[in-house]
Design an enzyme around this catalytic site. Structure first.
Site, mmCIF file in Angstrom:
data_model
loop_
_atom_site.group_PDB
_atom_site.id
_atom_site.type_symbol
_atom_site.label_atom_id
_atom_site.label_comp_id
_atom_site.label_asym_id
_atom_site.label_seq_id
_atom_site.Cartn_x
_atom_site.Cartn_y
_atom_site.Cartn_z
ATOM 1 N N LYS A 117 -10.239 -6.169 8.296
ATOM 2 C CA LYS A 117 -9.204 -5.841 9.287
ATOM 3 C C LYS A 117 -9.697 -6.368 10.623
ATOM 4 O O LYS A 117 -10.703 -5.875 11.160
ATOM 5 C CB LYS A 117 -9.018 -4.333 9.396
ATOM 6 C CG LYS A 117 -8.287 -3.722 8.233
ATOM 7 C CD LYS A 117 -7.865 -2.312 8.586
ATOM 8 C CE LYS A 117 -7.246 -1.631 7.405
ATOM 9 N NZ LYS A 117 -7.915 -0.365 7.064
ATOM 10 N N ASP A 155 -14.059 -1.053 3.407
ATOM 11 C CA ASP A 155 -13.109 -1.236 4.508
ATOM 12 C C ASP A 155 -13.758 -0.642 5.764
ATOM 13 O O ASP A 155 -14.420 -1.338 6.536
ATOM 14 C CB ASP A 155 -11.785 -0.544 4.132
ATOM 15 C CG ASP A 155 -10.772 -0.487 5.267
ATOM 16 O OD1 ASP A 155 -11.061 -1.003 6.363
ATOM 17 O OD2 ASP A 155 -9.681 0.084 5.090
ATOM 18 N N LYS A 203 -2.935 5.139 -2.484
ATOM 19 C CA LYS A 203 -3.845 5.985 -1.716
ATOM 20 C C LYS A 203 -4.234 7.172 -2.593
ATOM 21 O O LYS A 203 -3.358 7.785 -3.232
ATOM 22 C CB LYS A 203 -3.134 6.490 -0.452
ATOM 23 C CG LYS A 203 -2.868 5.371 0.534
ATOM 24 C CD LYS A 203 -4.166 4.852 1.107
ATOM 25 C CE LYS A 203 -3.928 3.800 2.165
ATOM 26 N NZ LYS A 203 -5.169 3.337 2.771
ATOM 27 N N LYS A 212 -1.362 -0.922 -4.191
ATOM 28 C CA LYS A 212 -2.549 -0.128 -3.839
ATOM 29 C C LYS A 212 -2.075 1.307 -3.689
ATOM 30 O O LYS A 212 -1.123 1.568 -2.948
ATOM 31 C CB LYS A 212 -3.125 -0.689 -2.546
ATOM 32 C CG LYS A 212 -4.024 0.207 -1.722
ATOM 33 C CD LYS A 212 -4.835 -0.664 -0.747
ATOM 34 C CE LYS A 212 -5.107 0.015 0.577
ATOM 35 N NZ LYS A 212 -5.932 -0.846 1.457
ATOM 36 N N GLY A 272 -4.418 -4.113 6.507
ATOM 37 C CA GLY A 272 -3.291 -3.868 7.396
ATOM 38 C C GLY A 272 -3.378 -2.476 7.980
ATOM 39 O O GLY A 272 -4.048 -1.587 7.419
ATOM 40 N N SER A 282 0.856 -1.181 0.000
ATOM 41 C CA SER A 282 0.000 0.000 0.000
ATOM 42 C C SER A 282 0.892 1.230 0.000
ATOM 43 O O SER A 282 1.745 1.382 0.877
ATOM 44 C CB SER A 282 -0.891 -0.045 1.251
ATOM 45 O OG SER A 282 -1.624 1.143 1.365
ATOM 46 N N ASP A 291 -7.337 3.333 -2.941
ATOM 47 C CA ASP A 291 -8.033 3.409 -1.651
ATOM 48 C C ASP A 291 -8.186 4.872 -1.272
ATOM 49 O O ASP A 291 -7.193 5.594 -1.119
ATOM 50 C CB ASP A 291 -7.205 2.675 -0.588
ATOM 51 C CG ASP A 291 -7.893 2.668 0.776
ATOM 52 O OD1 ASP A 291 -9.038 3.141 0.875
ATOM 53 O OD2 ASP A 291 -7.267 2.173 1.734
ATOM 54 N N GLU A 330 -11.418 1.174 -3.284
ATOM 55 C CA GLU A 330 -11.731 0.899 -1.881
ATOM 56 C C GLU A 330 -12.262 2.145 -1.167
ATOM 57 O O GLU A 330 -11.672 3.220 -1.266
ATOM 58 C CB GLU A 330 -10.441 0.409 -1.201
ATOM 59 C CG GLU A 330 -10.641 -0.104 0.196
ATOM 60 C CD GLU A 330 -9.339 -0.691 0.767
ATOM 61 O OE1 GLU A 330 -8.429 -1.061 -0.005
ATOM 62 O OE2 GLU A 330 -9.234 -0.740 1.995
HETATM 63 O O1 NPG Z 1 0.505 -2.220 4.807
HETATM 64 O O2 NPG Z 1 -0.315 -2.181 6.821
HETATM 65 C C1 NPG Z 1 -0.217 -1.734 5.679
HETATM 66 C C2 NPG Z 1 -1.003 -0.498 5.315
HETATM 67 C C3 NPG Z 1 -2.247 -0.826 4.544
HETATM 68 O O3 NPG Z 1 -3.208 1.069 3.526
HETATM 69 C C4 NPG Z 1 -3.131 0.389 4.513
HETATM 70 N N1 NPG Z 1 -3.797 0.651 5.634
HETATM 71 O O4 NPG Z 1 -6.688 2.553 5.063
HETATM 72 O O5 NPG Z 1 -6.303 0.454 4.910
HETATM 73 C C5 NPG Z 1 -5.953 1.590 5.234
HETATM 74 C C6 NPG Z 1 -4.595 1.824 5.841
HETATM 75 C C7 NPG Z 1 -4.587 2.143 7.305
HETATM 76 C C8 NPG Z 1 -3.373 2.323 7.928
HETATM 77 C C9 NPG Z 1 -5.743 2.245 8.039
HETATM 78 C C10 NPG Z 1 -3.312 2.620 9.292
HETATM 79 C C11 NPG Z 1 -5.681 2.506 9.405
HETATM 80 C C12 NPG Z 1 -4.467 2.699 10.037
#
Ligand code: NPG
Length: 373
Positions: free
Chosen positions: A270, A246, A170, A168, A298, A142, A196, A221
């Site tokens: 998650k 999500d 952002k 992915k 994650g 990500s 996302d 997403e």
């Molecule tokens: O590789 O752990 C990872 C990050 C994946 O993009 C990611 N997480 O919006 O999904 C999300 C985001 C996130 C990170 C959400 C931290 C909440 C806290």
């Protein structure tokens, strides 16, 4: 259930690269770690978990201070009452937690620490307990919002060289079409690519989001606010690209509602956000029954949470690559063993419980405060 105590530690680990999304930027991973200490059949046992809460309510209403109070004042005393009564502990803890409104992040952390301790005492891996069957978990990376397109292309190029096969990006209004186009032009149409938005768009943006169709994305997403299932359903009806939820999926009930409303074509599960691994597995099963593919999300976890997420991601309906990257994508120094990429996959640990080997010296180094309850 044997007597137990829970130690909560507040800790921070520097990230190798700042992580920026439509909701904010992080340069360090702030984390609340839980150690559930009890006696096993062969001596003392520690179960470990981490809480997905941030220092501020960035993604979710709970944050580290509120989770700490909830654990100390409500949830740990409640777990102690459950432990004092007869019968199998984990199912009764789940029922007791379900009776308390809200607070999925706090509940997930507590249940995960208890689960890890029970499984370590029993010598059973979490993946076996959950029913996971894969010894290689396909994962992606990500990629946060960059200062410039050039920086983004450098990052993505580096991750592809590292061996990631799914990216992915952002996105947010003003950082969407250009970065996606640039990544497609630089790395080709065959790169499995998804975006996302972390809730950054509104229904008035639907015509704009429909223009993403041309990029051949794996999925889009969480474009809209978490409670706006109808907006997601409207978009999903008009877009061939799958819509993935999500933040909207906080429980089995919300997953059932999203599926019934056709608001989602895929689910990012998650465990922290849905209240723990047992509920995460129920959502996985529900999605599987409806033909909705899932991936394990994650939250920049330390090795403690990463090991648990890998165990979950072995379930058969996690058919999309998980947001569970290798340790080096996040930290120069983690508090457990490192997880390395092998053919764009991570290997779930096979030891009892989560299989995370927690390095107590490393934990001490990053701890800033602790409370035992
Ligand atoms: O590789 O752990 C990872 C990050 C994946 O993009 C990611 N997480 O919006 O999904 C999300 C985001 C996130 C990170 C959400 C931290 C909440 C806290």
């Amino acid at each position: 259930m044997r007597p137990f105590e829970v130690e909560l530690r507040r800790a921070a680990l520097p990230l190798v690269r700042p992580f920026r999304t439509s909701r904010g930027a992080e340069t360090d991973k702030h984390v609340l770690l839980l150690q559930w200490r009890t006696e096993g059949p062969h001596g003392p046992v520690s179960g470990w978990a981490e809480c997905g809460a941030d220092p501020e309510p960035t993604y979710y209403p709970e944050y580290i201070d509120t989770v700490t109070r909830a654990l100390v004042d409500v949830l740990v005393p409640m777990a102690r009452e459950v432990a004092a009564a007869d019968g199998p502990f984990l199912p009764r803890l789940r029922t007791a937690l379900d009776d308390v409104p809200g607070m999925p992040l706090a509940k997930a952390a507590l249940e995960s620490a208890a689960l890890d301790a029970e499984l370590r005492a029993a010598g059973m891996p979490l993946s076996t307990y959950l029913g996971g069957h894969r010894d290689r978990i396909p994962v992606g990376v990500s990629v946060g919002i960059a200062d410039s397109i050039d920086d983004l292309l450098d990052w993505v190029g580096g991750y592809l060289e590292d061996g990631y096969h799914r990216v992915k990006l952002k996105v947010r209004p003003g950082w969407d079409v250009e970065p996606v186009r640039a990544v497609r032009e630089a790395f080709g149409d065959d790169l499995p690519l998804q975006v996302d938005a972390n809730q950054a768009y509104r229904t008035s943006d639907i015509p704009h989001l429909l223009t993403f169709e041309r990029f051949g994305l794996l999925l889009i997403e969480q474009p809209f606010p978490a409670d706006d299932l109808l907006a997601h359903a409207r978009l999903a009806a008009d877009l061939r690209t799958p819509v993935c939820l999500d933040e909207s999926i906080t429980s089995l009930g919300s997953a059932a509602a999203a599926i019934a409303l056709r608001a989602t074509d895929a689910i990012n599960i998650k465990p922290a956000r849905v209240g723990g691994y047992l509920t995460a597995r129920s959502i996985h099963d529900l999605a599987a029954a409806h033909g909705i593919p899932c991936f394990c999300g994650g939250m920049l976890e330390t090795g403690v949470g990463r090991a648990m997420n890998l165990a979950l991601a072995g379930l058969p309906n996690f058919t999309l690559p998980g947001d569970i990257s290798a340790t080096s994508r996040y930290f120069a120094q983690d508090i457990t063993q490192s997880f390395e990429l092998v053919d764009s996959c991570l290997v779930p640990p096979t030891g009892p419980g989560s299989g995370a080997d927690v390095d107590l010296d490393a934990v001490e180094e990053v701890t800033s405060a602790r409370i035992t309850c």
